[in-house]
Design a protein around this motif. Structure first.
Motif, PDB file in Angstrom:
ATOM      1  N   GLY A 124     -14.684 -61.149  37.980  1.00  0.00           N
ATOM      2  CA  GLY A 124     -13.484 -61.934  37.707  1.00  0.00           C
ATOM      3  C   GLY A 124     -12.225 -61.095  37.848  1.00  0.00           C
ATOM      4  N   ALA A 125     -11.318 -61.207  36.853  1.00  0.00           N
ATOM      5  CA  ALA A 125     -10.047 -60.485  36.909  1.00  0.00           C
ATOM      6  C   ALA A 125     -10.262 -58.971  36.980  1.00  0.00           C
ATOM      7  N   ASN A 126     -11.369 -58.480  36.404  1.00  0.00           N
ATOM      8  CA  ASN A 126     -11.667 -57.047  36.437  1.00  0.00           C
ATOM      9  C   ASN A 126     -12.303 -56.597  37.746  1.00  0.00           C
ATOM     10  N   GLY A 127     -12.429 -57.538  38.683  1.00  0.00           N
ATOM     11  CA  GLY A 127     -12.961 -57.190  40.002  1.00  0.00           C
ATOM     12  C   GLY A 127     -11.896 -57.230  41.082  1.00  0.00           C
ATOM     13  N   ILE A 128     -10.611 -57.216  40.653  1.00  0.00           N
ATOM     14  CA  ILE A 128      -9.496 -57.286  41.599  1.00  0.00           C
ATOM     15  C   ILE A 128      -8.861 -55.903  41.740  1.00  0.00           C
ATOM     16  N   SER A 129      -8.577 -55.511  42.981  1.00  0.00           N
ATOM     17  CA  SER A 129      -7.963 -54.207  43.247  1.00  0.00           C
ATOM     18  C   SER A 129      -6.660 -54.396  44.006  1.00  0.00           C
ATOM     19  N   ALA A 130      -5.802 -53.383  43.944  1.00  0.00           N
ATOM     20  CA  ALA A 130      -4.512 -53.419  44.632  1.00  0.00           C
ATOM     21  C   ALA A 130      -4.533 -52.447  45.809  1.00  0.00           C
ATOM     22  N   PHE A 131      -3.877 -52.857  46.893  1.00  0.00           N
ATOM     23  CA  PHE A 131      -3.842 -52.047  48.120  1.00  0.00           C
ATOM     24  C   PHE A 131      -2.435 -52.039  48.696  1.00  0.00           C
ATOM     25  N   VAL A 132      -2.129 -50.980  49.447  1.00  0.00           N
ATOM     26  CA  VAL A 132      -0.889 -50.968  50.215  1.00  0.00           C
ATOM     27  C   VAL A 132      -1.236 -51.162  51.688  1.00  0.00           C
ATOM     28  N   VAL A 133      -0.647 -52.214  52.266  1.00  0.00           N
ATOM     29  CA  VAL A 133      -0.879 -52.542  53.675  1.00  0.00           C
ATOM     30  C   VAL A 133       0.428 -52.335  54.432  1.00  0.00           C
ATOM     31  N   HIS A 134       0.322 -51.822  55.664  1.00  0.00           N
ATOM     32  CA  HIS A 134       1.497 -51.653  56.524  1.00  0.00           C
ATOM     33  C   HIS A 134       1.487 -52.748  57.582  1.00  0.00           C
ATOM     34  N   ARG A 135       2.668 -53.187  57.995  1.00  0.00           N
ATOM     35  CA  ARG A 135       2.730 -54.308  58.944  1.00  0.00           C
ATOM     36  C   ARG A 135       2.014 -53.993  60.264  1.00  0.00           C
ATOM     37  N   ASP A 136       1.846 -52.689  60.607  1.00  0.00           N
ATOM     38  CA  ASP A 136       1.179 -52.328  61.859  1.00  0.00           C
ATOM     39  C   ASP A 136      -0.333 -52.171  61.714  1.00  0.00           C
ATOM     40  N   ASP A 137      -0.871 -52.354  60.504  1.00  0.00           N
ATOM     41  CA  ASP A 137      -2.314 -52.192  60.329  1.00  0.00           C
ATOM     42  C   ASP A 137      -3.065 -53.241  61.157  1.00  0.00           C
ATOM     43  N   PRO A 138      -4.176 -52.831  61.813  1.00  0.00           N
ATOM     44  CA  PRO A 138      -4.937 -53.786  62.637  1.00  0.00           C
ATOM     45  C   PRO A 138      -5.503 -54.915  61.780  1.00  0.00           C
TER      46      PRO A 138
END
Length: 384
Positions: free
Chosen positions: A181-195
């Motif tokens: 549930g809520a404890n299975g959510i992670s945060a990431f940084v994505v760049h607009r050029d990422d494939p």
């Protein structure tokens, strides 16, 4: 609560910041506000002016090339920009929203990779939490991330992402462990050029038309493993902590647009004559103006209290931030609606700014947690 509960001080520096931002807003942002709204175009003039003066992301710590401004200073910047154009105020506001998770929870290496470009004004950052079916119930999100070797692979769609088409970086929440549930959510940084990453078309909105709101699409979007923000499973906690620090900025937007509407209503009612008198001579009108001013004053103080609470690490920060956001945005809707009324028929036309302010104010009651959700947050805190 502690003995200093609700204490903050406005310094000479705060007043100097207000003066500087107001001058820039009047000169470089206000003249384009009507056009930006009418054409639904991004306020490039505002971005240039704010960046040139260092007001585009004042909150970034000095260690990463930022101003390291305190939370009240950042609220003042947002408030003064929103006074002339709410769309433009989303430049500093969303830069804060997108980067606070990084500031709070990211590794030192990731901070060094992302924050200096934002501080310098070379890049902006958006925040990817909401989905079409996971708005207020954000924990119901369906976007997934799985670890493959030394990469994370993201799949899913985010919705209503502010400034999406002009940002370079995105802080994105995704499910890494569906069982938890809520404890299975992670945060990431994505760049607009990422494939595998794409930004969708702009939404057609009621207000804040100068701020592009779009979907984000992740199709086997592949990012380096070290772009995770904090440990796996801590993303939702980071998202909730972020809101404690950013809800006051929405309150600041609301206070700003309310102040702009009141200023316009005062000027108009003093100038407009009916029945042989200035409209502002009528007591019914005077009482409306007085009520508008009282609410704005109360909202402004509550917003600064909430901003300070985050920095002071006060235990009631969640409650006071929710209260500031809800009270200020309800105030903005009330005040801008009254301003349109005080302009009469003219207020309903695009010849005057108050109809735009009324449309722009509405979103402050909805985004970063609807005011119904804020009331739930406050009640939960009171009844705990």
């Amino acid at each position: 609560m502690g003995n200093n509960a609700g204490l903050y001080a406005l310094t000479e520096e705060h007043e100097a910041i207000r003066e500087a931002v107001r001058e820039i807003a009047e000169r470089e942002i206000a003249p384009f506000a009507a056009e930006v709204d009418a054409e639904s175009r991004y306020p490039v003039e505002a971005q240039k002016a704010l960046t040139a003066a260092g007001f585009h992301a004042t909150h970034v710590p000095e260690a990463y090339g930022g101003e390291g401004a305190d939370a009240i200073a950042t609220c003042i910047v947002i408030e003064e920009v929103a006074r002339v154009d709410v769309s433009a105020s989303l430049i500093p506001a969303v830069n804060k929203l997108g980067s606070v998770p990084v500031i709070l929870s990211a590794s030192e290496d990731l901070k060094q990779r992302v924050l200096p470009s934002i501080a310098a004004g070379d890049a902006m950052i958006s925040y990817g939490l909401s989905e079409r079916e996971a708005g207020s119930d954000a924990a119901a999100m369906r976007t997934r991330a799985r670890l493959e070797g030394d990469s994370w692979v993201l799949n899913g769609t985010k919705a209503w992402i502010t400034n999406a088409s002009v940002s370079e970086w995105f802080t994105v929440m995704a499910v890494t462990d569906p069982e938890k549930g809520a404890n299975g959510i992670s945060a990431f940084v994505v760049h607009r050029d990422d494939p595998g990453f794409a930004v969708g078309p702009k939404e057609k909105k009621m207000g804040i038309k100068g701020s592009p709101t779009c979907e984000l699409y992740f199709t086997d979007c592949t990012i380096p493993a070290d772009r995770i923000v904090g440990e796996p499973g801590t993303g939702f906690k980071t998202a909730l902590r972020t809101l404690d620090f950013t809800r006051p900025t929405i309150g600041a937007q609301a206070v700003g647009v309310a102040q702009g509407a009141l200023d316009a209503a005062i000027a108009y009612t003093k100038d407009r004559r009916q029945f042989g008198s200035a409209v502002s001579d009528f007591q019914g009108v005077q009482f409306m103006l007085a009520d508008m001013d009282m609410r704005i004053q109360a909202a402004r103080h509550l917003v600064y209290v909430a901003a300070a609470a985050g920095e002071q690490g006060r235990p009631d920060v969640t409650r006071v931030s929710a209260a500031a956001k809800a009270f200020a945005s309800d105030t903005a809707m009330q005040v801008t609606t009254d301003a349109v009324q005080l302009f009469g028929g003219a207020g309903y036309t695009q010849d005057f700014p108050v109809e735009r302010m009324m449309r722009d104010a509405k979103i402050t009651q909805i985004y970063e947690g609807t005011n119904q959700v804020q009331r739930m947050v406050i009640a939960r805190s009171l009844l705990r």
